[in-house]
Design an enzyme around this catalytic site. Structure first.
Site, PDB file in Angstrom:
ATOM      1  N   ASP A 123       0.788  -1.223   0.000  1.00  0.00           N
ATOM      2  CA  ASP A 123       0.000   0.000   0.000  1.00  0.00           C
ATOM      3  C   ASP A 123       0.827   1.285   0.000  1.00  0.00           C
ATOM      4  O   ASP A 123       1.280   1.732  -1.035  1.00  0.00           O
ATOM      5  CB  ASP A 123      -0.988  -0.009   1.172  1.00  0.00           C
ATOM      6  CG  ASP A 123      -2.022  -1.109   1.034  1.00  0.00           C
ATOM      7  OD1 ASP A 123      -1.734  -2.107   0.355  1.00  0.00           O
ATOM      8  OD2 ASP A 123      -3.123  -0.992   1.585  1.00  0.00           O
ATOM      9  N   GLU A 152      -4.627  -7.057  12.985  1.00  0.00           N
ATOM     10  CA  GLU A 152      -4.067  -6.874  11.647  1.00  0.00           C
ATOM     11  C   GLU A 152      -2.593  -6.487  11.705  1.00  0.00           C
ATOM     12  O   GLU A 152      -1.785  -6.938  10.901  1.00  0.00           O
ATOM     13  CB  GLU A 152      -4.875  -5.796  10.914  1.00  0.00           C
ATOM     14  CG  GLU A 152      -4.412  -5.503   9.506  1.00  0.00           C
ATOM     15  CD  GLU A 152      -5.206  -4.366   8.862  1.00  0.00           C
ATOM     16  OE1 GLU A 152      -5.054  -4.174   7.644  1.00  0.00           O
ATOM     17  OE2 GLU A 152      -5.957  -3.673   9.574  1.00  0.00           O
TER      18      GLU A 152
END
Length: 831
Positions: A567, A801
């Site tokens: 990302d 996460e």
């Protein structure tokens, strides 16, 4: 030759092309054709009209060209949605005939829901709500969502096939959901589910409602069985299941029973239909208490197909237990229902089998872990298994030739694990490779099934959409801007990670089905591999770069590279086709090696793959392209400057005009022109890739430097694992836009830490100059990672996460039992 008349000759004179060359050519054309003049053709004083001749030649050419152009463009447009014309790896017959796997908790986005592995399966699911509270309107729990703020939920035990046990902690009470399957018949057999609810410690008398339902996703029918105004069963039929019956055994506990028979517009609207189908009922005559209940039949009279959604509601004071039993009409004899003692016995037998298999696979007792740590590891694995979903539908896709509305990919199934039930309940291509690094250790056949489903989504060009948002339930959870997939955008080919071990096993196997799997796998992998080498290739020989970066961004500090999976990890500040992305080059080296192994085993041409692997793992060439002598680290290369900041544009207020209600968004300001160079001011996960994928040679001085840098607390080392970006990076923990917090800019990610431990374990066991150093770093890093994930799980009830590099605190979405569940393999030291 036809047309030549007797006694005549064709006058052949060479035209003189000069100042009047065109006229001469025209005369020549006239003189030549005049000898073959047809009186039916157009004349002008006995001679053919030259314009007519040109028309007769040109018009057909134009028409053919036009048709060809339209046809060619249509082919280019539809190519993106054209599947490969090769045998599928997973056929629909294979799925339908696998009765053991037919039913499952495949509705990943729900707290508890079941369906079959068929395109339009009837579905079952659970909702619940508190009664007699001040909350208006009351909250109905159905889809997993972080907004519910539940203290904890997740599977404690799930074998991925036959049974599971889950615990859900709500504000006033705790629920446990169990299910178990019983084989038989032609359609996956029977199953029973049990929901137990108990008040939490300190909670006052609690009244709540459980809703258990069945709904259709397409064809078939449902019919309620009602006795004494109570729903006792649902009868139904579908193509995949034939006849079936869902039974609601009555409890001896006093309870209010309500039901709803309705028509739902889609599976994504079930809760809304329930909200429209309730009213207030009296709890009893003696007390002035009300409860919210379902109203009964809501099917319009003119509905030809009848209801497609039937709900059983039980409202009761706690504690309470609800039992649901599904019976297949194809089971010829059923000596006793899957209830009571039989249910308890079957569940107990599966628990014992699960515990034995878990210890056999991972041997955590032998490694000295205590019972709490082992229970944690079982929950981590079970949550990944219990998060496996079965989806069916189409992706929305675009290509450079599709400029208007996006196209629908072909309808297809996908059997896949999901990263997070609450936040990412859909398939992600690069996540799935990491998921299967754990799943393949538990059940290689299950992993082969998942990988086969993914590769069956390959189109004719070898492209696989990186996000799979199939079906209305999945699409309802995704913002519009992330739905459409572009066919030039890649994702790391991480499926080659678990395929390394799968391929080695299948090559040794003599089973015809294993050879068939490899044979069907190979052309799809080859097309995928070739697609990378066509679309992601760099300008220089043996270089690659990720497509999809925004070259015209105005609000990003550093243009994201979503296609890399990392990302907002810092890349060259100004995207260009001269970039060299280190991680992609290393992924392709891995892929080439696996392709060579498969090709050799199938007696296919494998030499080119082996040559590519050797080229991409050549350390001298790698160093020329990616080693920064200035900073002594591996790096990307591109058009780059660190002198960029986000600042709000200065606006002048015009007298007499109202001030802006909203300030303008911060804009990207370049303070110093970029230049082509190594992007070496950022040291982090990308810099480690030649090490992570074991490309660096064991005796290389650069390996020594990498091991030194890994241990440096000012760079990547923390007490909780390796951070993603060094602290001195200009973009460490910097927001990429005004609205986007940092993501891969400092946080600890378990998938890359797993690859790090795998590499350290490798270099500690192969002959080389740094064996002892690798062993020491491996031991410390492994302890840090395991202890922090376990500690955070015990404190919060979740696996996360990512983890904060300064405090170790869990961050991001939760529960995140995608690649973070790799902690089980780390505990077991299986890489």
């Amino acid at each position: 030759m036809g047309g030549k008349k007797s006694g005549q000759s064709v006058r052949r004179r060479q035209p003189q092309i000069g100042h009047h060359g065109k006229d001469e050519l025209s005369k020549f054309a006239y003189d030549y054709t005049n000898d073959y003049a047809d009186p039916k053709w157009p004349y002008h004083h006995g001679k053919m009209d030259k314009c007519a001749i040109v028309s007769l030649i040109v018009f057909p050419i134009l028409i053919i060209s036009g048709i060809t152009y339209v046809w060619y463009n249509a082919q280019l447009k539809t190519r993106v949605i054209t599947p490969m014309n090769v045998p599928k790896i997973i056929s629909s017959e294979m799925t339908a005939n696998n009765s053991e796997m037919f039913w499952g908790t495949y509705r990943s986005s729900l707290y508890f829901g079941l369906k079959t592995r068929s395109p339009h399966s009837p579905v079952a699911g659970l909702m619940w709500m508190s009664q007699m509270t001040d909350e208006i309107p009351p909250t109905i729990r159905h889809w997993c969502t972080q907004h519910d703020g539940l203290p904890m939920y997740g599977w404690f035990v799930h074998d991925g096939k036959t049974f599971g046990h889950q615990e859900i902690v709500d504000k006033y009470y705790s629920l446990t959901t169990d299910f178990v399957k019983k084989p038989g018949g032609d359609h996956g057999g029977d199953w029973s589910a049990r929901v137990k609810v108990e008040p939490r410690k300190g909670a006052e008398a609690v009244v709540m409602s459980l809703f258990f339902y069945m709904a259709l996703d397409g064809q078939g029918y449902l019919r309620p069985e009602v006795k004494n105004n109570k729903l006792v069963a649902i009868r139904g039929h579908s193509e995949e299941l034939g006849d079936f019956r869902m039974v609601f055994p009555q409890s001896s506990r006093p309870a209010k029973m309500n039901y709803l028979v309705a028509v739902a517009p889609g599976l994504d609207k079930l809760k809304e239909v329930i909200m429209r189908g309730v009213r207030v009922f009296k709890w009893d005559k003696g007390r002035n208490l009300d409860y919210i209940g379902l109203v009964g039949n809501m099917v319009p009279r003119d509905t030809p197909s009848g209801p497609n959604f039937i709900v059983h509601q039980v409202t009761v004071s706690l504690p309470f237990q609800l039992v649901v039993m599904f019976e297949s009409g194809s089971v010829p004899e059923r000596p006793e229902p899957l209830l009571g003692e039989l249910y308890h016995k079957v569940i107990t037998d599966h628990l014992v089998e699960f515990d034995n298999k878990f210890e056999d696979k991972f041997q955590l007792k032998k490694k000295g872990y205590d019972s709490k740590q082992i229970s944690f590891a079982k929950a981590a694995l079970s949550n990944m298994l219990g998060s496996i979903g079965y989806f069916y539908g189409t992706s929305l896709v675009r290509s450079r030739y599709v400029t208007e509305e996006p196209l629908n990919y072909w309808q297809a199934p996908l059997y896949t694990a999901v990263p997070s039930r609450s936040f990412f309940p859909r398939g992600f291509l690069w996540d799935e490779g990491f998921h299967n690094l754990l799943l393949v250790k538990w059940d290689m056949r299950l992993s082969m099934d998942i990988i086969g489903h993914w590769l069956d989504l390959t189109n004719i060009d070898g492209w696989i959409p990186r996000e799979q948002i199939l079906g209305v339930e999945a699409r309802a959870k995704v913002p519009d801007e992330f739905v459409i997939q572009h066919n030039e955008n890649a994702n790391p080919p991480t499926l080659f990670l678990p395929l390394q071990s799968i391929v080695k096993t299948l090559i040794k196997s003599d089973a015809p089905s294993d050879k068939e799997y490899l044979k069907n796998l190979y052309p799809r992998l080859k097309a995928w591999y070739d697609w990378f080498n066509t679309t992601q290739i760099g300008k220089e020989h043996s270089t690659y770069y990720w497509r999809g970066r925004d070259t015209n961004t105005k609000h990003e500090l550093n243009p994201k590279t979503l296609t890399s999976g990392l990302d907002d990890y810092p890349r060259a500040s100004h995207p260009s086709d001269m970039e060299r992305h280190l991680d992609l080059r290393c992924w392709m080296a891995l892929a080439a090696g696996v392709m060579a192994d498969i090709g050799r085993s199938l007696n296919e041409s494998w030499q080119e793959f082996a040559a590519t692997r050797d080229l991409l793992t050549d350390n001298k060439l790698l160093d020329q392209l990616h080693w920064s002598e200035k900073k002594n680290r591996y790096s990307d290369y591109g058009l780059h400057t660190d002198h960029i900041k986000l600042e709000r544009p200065k606006t002048k207020h015009t007298p007499g005009q109202p001030p802006l209600s909203q300030p303008q968004k911060k804009m990207r300001t370049v303070l110093k022109n970029p230049e082509y160079k190594f992007v070496d001011s950022h040291f982090g996960y990308v810099s480690l890739f030649p090490f992570l994928l074991k490309i660096v040679e064991p005796d290389s001085l650069k390996l020594g430097q990498i091991l030194k840098d890994i241990q440096d607390p000012n760079l990547l080392w923390t007490k909780y694992g390796l951070r993603s970006l060094m602290k001195s990076s200009p973009l460490y923990n910097k927001a990429n836009t005004e609205d986007d917090p940092p993501y891969w800019r400092g946080a600890i990610w378990i998938n890359i830490n797993y690859l790090t431990l795998s590499a350290l374990h490798h270099y500690s066991t192969v002959p080389g100059s740094y064996q002892d150093t690798a062993k020491q770093v491996y031991s410390e890093l492994r302890e840090n990672i395991v202890s922090n994930i376990y500690s955070q799980y015990m404190k919060t009830g979740y696996i996360w996460e990512q983890y904060d590099d300064n405090t170790g605190k869990g961050k991001g979405s939760h529960p995140f039992t995608g690649w973070s569940a790799l902690v089980v393999a780390i505990m077991a030291e299986q890489y």
